[in-house]
Design an enzyme around this catalytic site. Structure first.
Site, PDB file in Angstrom:
ATOM      1  N   ASP A  50       6.695   2.079   6.518  1.00  0.00           N
ATOM      2  CA  ASP A  50       5.367   1.492   6.289  1.00  0.00           C
ATOM      3  C   ASP A  50       4.633   2.239   5.187  1.00  0.00           C
ATOM      4  O   ASP A  50       3.896   3.172   5.453  1.00  0.00           O
ATOM      5  CB  ASP A  50       4.575   1.520   7.592  1.00  0.00           C
ATOM      6  N   GLU A 110      -5.155   0.917   2.595  1.00  0.00           N
ATOM      7  CA  GLU A 110      -4.904  -0.130   3.596  1.00  0.00           C
ATOM      8  C   GLU A 110      -5.063   0.396   5.009  1.00  0.00           C
ATOM      9  O   GLU A 110      -5.499  -0.311   5.914  1.00  0.00           O
ATOM     10  CB  GLU A 110      -3.490  -0.695   3.415  1.00  0.00           C
ATOM     11  N   GLU A 111      -4.705   1.665   5.195  1.00  0.00           N
ATOM     12  CA  GLU A 111      -4.717   2.247   6.537  1.00  0.00           C
ATOM     13  C   GLU A 111      -6.102   2.733   6.965  1.00  0.00           C
ATOM     14  O   GLU A 111      -6.284   3.150   8.100  1.00  0.00           O
ATOM     15  CB  GLU A 111      -3.730   3.425   6.603  1.00  0.00           C
ATOM     16  N   HIS A 145       4.578   4.529  11.624  1.00  0.00           N
ATOM     17  CA  HIS A 145       3.528   5.381  12.198  1.00  0.00           C
ATOM     18  C   HIS A 145       4.079   6.375  13.225  1.00  0.00           C
ATOM     19  O   HIS A 145       3.290   7.086  13.857  1.00  0.00           O
ATOM     20  CB  HIS A 145       2.408   4.552  12.840  1.00  0.00           C
ATOM     21  N   GLU A 186       4.909  -5.717   3.750  1.00  0.00           N
ATOM     22  CA  GLU A 186       4.763  -4.975   5.008  1.00  0.00           C
ATOM     23  C   GLU A 186       6.059  -5.048   5.822  1.00  0.00           C
ATOM     24  O   GLU A 186       6.815  -6.016   5.721  1.00  0.00           O
ATOM     25  CB  GLU A 186       3.613  -5.557   5.836  1.00  0.00           C
ATOM     26  N   HIS A 226       0.834  -1.209   0.000  1.00  0.00           N
ATOM     27  CA  HIS A 226       0.000   0.000   0.000  1.00  0.00           C
ATOM     28  C   HIS A 226       0.865   1.253   0.000  1.00  0.00           C
ATOM     29  O   HIS A 226       1.907   1.303   0.657  1.00  0.00           O
ATOM     30  CB  HIS A 226      -0.945   0.011   1.206  1.00  0.00           C
ATOM     31  N   ASP A 244      -0.622   4.286   0.730  1.00  0.00           N
ATOM     32  CA  ASP A 244      -1.210   5.249   1.662  1.00  0.00           C
ATOM     33  C   ASP A 244      -0.491   5.195   3.003  1.00  0.00           C
ATOM     34  O   ASP A 244       0.068   4.172   3.398  1.00  0.00           O
ATOM     35  CB  ASP A 244      -2.712   5.015   1.836  1.00  0.00           C
TER      36      ASP A 244
END
Length: 398
Positions: free
Chosen positions: A101, A135-136, A349, A164, A68, A70
């Protein structure tokens, strides 16, 4: 065509792709893959949420890499040592939102698959990429929707690697072969409003909730198994909505999440929680929502190929794990075997998210090694396939 995975990571970080927006990242990746002979489908679902399915068609099997573009919001910009969407390299580390990520993971597998299809060796099989910008957040418009589209078009994947960030301390120390399921519960307990000076005329629901939550927290759901840790519950919110200190409220709400293993079922969990609630009170409302179900990919030949690739490039013997949060692999497992492997996840994150430049190159090399041995198995597993001849670049497969 040669792709520099570090430069591609930097370019992807520069797209302000706060979930579920891609900010141009999907089109950029598609343009790269088209130049290398991939057929690209940009798919929009929901409120123009973009996804990409790209495939280099060369027969079967179809090896897919997924991920992903995003990212989660950066938070307070003042807490960053540099602009989160202006990538910077300092002391061998690349900083920016999505560095870990998982834009470096995408850059690594894009570089690997482009190099593989342009390489000297011949192979029988297809390579594809499934990339989402949801995805998030809005999962129903991301990978899940792409897989439904693929089913409708009879497009098949034989094996998938999700890029991931699975590594913990060093690149290559962990491969995810499954994930726990996630079940979120909301519980409302009712009572009777009244004055605190006259509790006999009221029914305080707070005590009911305290009793129920205590019983849930003390419950041993299971003891885990060979592949999974024990299932466990965490209470996440308690809300009375009462700002008056002399008023007994009429209701109270609480939320809690159970991360469960493959010993449990959703129906079984709901029944257990419902029985605990009813043992305390009959005046309650319980609801449950599941985001992603538990899954396990039993280790097989493909897992061994990844273990060997990691060891060859890093010298590390990876462990197989099911710990951590959920991912889109939980959707992919319904159509093909899937594992997850990628960068170190320590800063994912977080403010000042970063990855090692050296690790980006190593991850690319690991993916390339996996691709080579997925289509050209090493000597120890050649007897498992039908080899019809040899070339200077390796065996020619049936």
């Amino acid at each position: 065509m040669k792709i520099d995975p570090v430069e591609l990571t930097k370019k992807l970080i520069s797209f302000k792709s706060i979930t579920p927006k891609d900010d141009g990242a999907i089109e950029h990746i598609a343009a790269i893959l088209k130049k290398s002979g991939f057929e690209c489908e940009i798919l929009e679902f929901g409120d123009k949420v973009k996804n990409l399915y790209a495939k280099y068609i060369n027969g079967v099997p179809n090896l897919c890499f997924a991920g992903h573009v995003d990212v989660v919001p950066p938070g307070e910009l003042k807490d960053w040592i540099s602009d989160p969407f202006k990538p910077e390299i300092r002391d061998g580390m690349l900083y920016g939102r999505g560095a870990a990520d998982m834009k470096s993971g995408i850059a690594a597998f894009i570089a690997a698959i482009v190099d593989s299809v342009a390489g000297k060796f011949r192979f029988s099989g297809s390579i594809s990429a499934l990339i989402t910008s949801a995805e998030e957040s809005t999962e129903e418009h991301g990978t899940k929707a792409v897989l439904e589209w693929m089913k409708s078009k009879q497009k098949k994947i034989d094996f998938c690697i999700v890029g991931e960030p699975t590594s913990s301390e060093k690149l290559g120390d962990t491969i995810k072969i499954g994930r726990r399921g996630s079940a979120t519960f909301k519980l409302i307990c009712h009572g009777k409003q009244g004055h605190v000076a006259y509790p006999e005329l009221a029914d305080n629901p707070i005590y009911k909730m305290i009793s129920i939550l205590s019983k849930i927290k003390d419950t041993t759901f299971d003891t885990g198994n060979k592949y999974f840790q024990p299932s466990h519950c965490e209470i996440t919110t308690i809300d009375v909505g009462n700002n008056t200190n002399n008023l007994i409220p009429s209701s109270i709400a609480a939320g809690f999440n159970i991360r469960y293993n493959n010993i449990q079922t959703l129906d079984g969990l709901y029944k257990l929680i419902d029985e605990i609630c009813s043992s305390v009170t009959n005046d309650y409302k319980l609801s449950m929502q599941s985001s992603r179900n538990v899954f396990l990919s039993i280790p097989d030949r493909n897992t061994d190929i990844m273990l060997d690739a990691i060891n060859k490039i890093t010298g590390i013997d990876a462990v197989l794990s099911t710990n951590g949060g959920t991912s889109d692999a939980a959707f992919i497992k319904d159509i093909c075997p899937v594992i997850e492997f990628g960068m170190i996840n320590k800063t994912a994150h977080q403010v000042n998210e970063c990855v090692s430049i050296d690790d980006i190159h190593k991850l690319t090399a690991i993916y390339k090694e996996f691709i080579k041995n997925y289509f050209y198995p090493t000597n120890k597993i050649l007897n498992q396939i039908n080899v019809i001849g040899n070339t200077p670049d390796g065996p020619l497969l049936a």
